[in-house]
Enzyme design. Structure first.
Site, mmCIF file in Angstrom:
data_model
loop_
_atom_site.group_PDB
_atom_site.id
_atom_site.type_symbol
_atom_site.label_atom_id
_atom_site.label_comp_id
_atom_site.label_asym_id
_atom_site.label_seq_id
_atom_site.Cartn_x
_atom_site.Cartn_y
_atom_site.Cartn_z
ATOM 1 N N GLY A 29 -0.339 -3.555 -6.839
ATOM 2 C CA GLY A 29 -1.110 -2.688 -7.516
ATOM 3 C C GLY A 29 -2.421 -2.959 -7.158
ATOM 4 O O GLY A 29 -2.781 -2.922 -6.033
ATOM 5 N N ASN A 30 -3.534 -2.120 -7.914
ATOM 6 C CA ASN A 30 -4.983 -2.065 -7.425
ATOM 7 C C ASN A 30 -5.802 -2.536 -8.687
ATOM 8 O O ASN A 30 -5.240 -2.916 -9.565
ATOM 9 C CB ASN A 30 -5.248 -0.507 -6.867
ATOM 10 C CG ASN A 30 -5.033 0.285 -8.012
ATOM 11 O OD1 ASN A 30 -5.691 0.422 -8.808
ATOM 12 N ND2 ASN A 30 -3.628 1.088 -7.987
ATOM 13 N N ARG A 31 -7.058 -2.420 -8.362
ATOM 14 C CA ARG A 31 -8.198 -2.805 -9.235
ATOM 15 C C ARG A 31 -8.581 -1.859 -10.335
ATOM 16 O O ARG A 31 -9.377 -2.041 -10.807
ATOM 17 C CB ARG A 31 -9.236 -3.380 -8.423
ATOM 18 C CG ARG A 31 -8.784 -4.650 -7.702
ATOM 19 C CD ARG A 31 -10.004 -5.472 -7.007
ATOM 20 N NE ARG A 31 -9.739 -6.323 -6.343
ATOM 21 C CZ ARG A 31 -9.284 -7.611 -6.386
ATOM 22 N NH1 ARG A 31 -9.230 -8.050 -7.772
ATOM 23 N NH2 ARG A 31 -9.068 -8.669 -5.623
#
Ligand code: C5P
Length: 231
Positions: A29-31
């Site tokens: 995922g990412n932030r």
């Protein structure tokens, strides 16, 4: 924008960050928090639009902040986000891709939890995800306005703005909201600095840098979008 400048318009906004499952409990995922997309949804709703927020993994506390009347379509992966955007595209006057989309996903997802490998480590094979924005531009309906975001950093060859300008030309969008993230100014924060890239009379136009809260930035983006909507 005025409180009724988007009355009768349908705006579809993607927000958050996609997650690509490795197994039932793990993902890549990412932030991205989804704050920018939520602020855009609020601004479009305040301007009178009918708003659908396609929400990729946004904290429920943030979503509960939204005014009633905004439709929320939850998605998890990039492929789910793509399906949701294309399903909503035909009826939309404008589409805004504010979500942070994973460029790659695991080639395989296992139905059971991956086991430790001992000392051998683990090599993951990833395959490229589709560029959703590109697909939306390819299937543009009528005078639909399509807006992208670009978080860029500069390097020895080019400035962040140069990369954004090239991306604007490449993606075929009507507006590109350029975010200089060289100093980690965007993700998860309430304040941000953007420049809106568009075109007028066949020439690329680059807006002044605008700094403010994500709500302020959203007002600017919605105003620029409203200007582009015709008939
Ligand atoms: O190419 P880049 O990822 O920087 O482009 C950013 C823009 O493209 C954002 O609007 C993002 O939502 C969108 N995007 C997309 N599909 C991808 C990657 C990015 O729609 N696979």
């Amino acid at each position: 924008p005025g409180s009724d400048s988007l009355t009768g318009r349908r705006i579809v906004i993607s927000a958050g960050g996609t997650r690509e499952a490795l197994d039932p409990v793990r993902f890549l995922g990412n932030r991205s928090s989804g704050k920018q997309g939520i602020a855009l949804a609020k601004a479009a709703h305040a301007a009178g639009a009918e708003v659908e927020l396609v929400a990729a993994n946004i904290d429920s506390g943030l979503l509960s902040d939204l005014p009633a009347g905004i439709t929320i379509t939850p998605v998890e992966s990039t492929l789910e986000l793509q399906t949701a955007m294309h399903a909503s595209q035909p009826a939309a006057d404008a589409l805004i891709m504010a979500a942070a989309v994973a460029d790659f996903r695991p080639a395989e997802t296992t139905g059971s939890k991956m086991k430790k490998t001992g000392d051998d480590g683990l090599t993951l094979r990833l395959v490229q995800n589709p560029d959703i924005l590109r697909g939306l531009v390819d299937e543009r309906v009528g005078a639909q306005i399509i807006v992208g975001f670009a978080a860029e950093t500069g390097d020895a060859q080019s400035t962040a703005l140069d990369y954004a300008r090239a991306k604007f030309a490449r993606k075929g969008v009507d507006l590109l909201v350029f975010n200089d993230v060289s100093n980690d100014r965007a993700f998860g924060h309430d304040h941000t600095a953007v420049q809106i890239i568009g075109s007028a009379d066949g020439q690329t136009t680059i807006g002044e840098e605008f700094q403010g809260s994500k709500d302020d930035v959203s007002q600017k983006v919605i105003a620029a979008l409203t200007e582009q909507l015709t008939d």
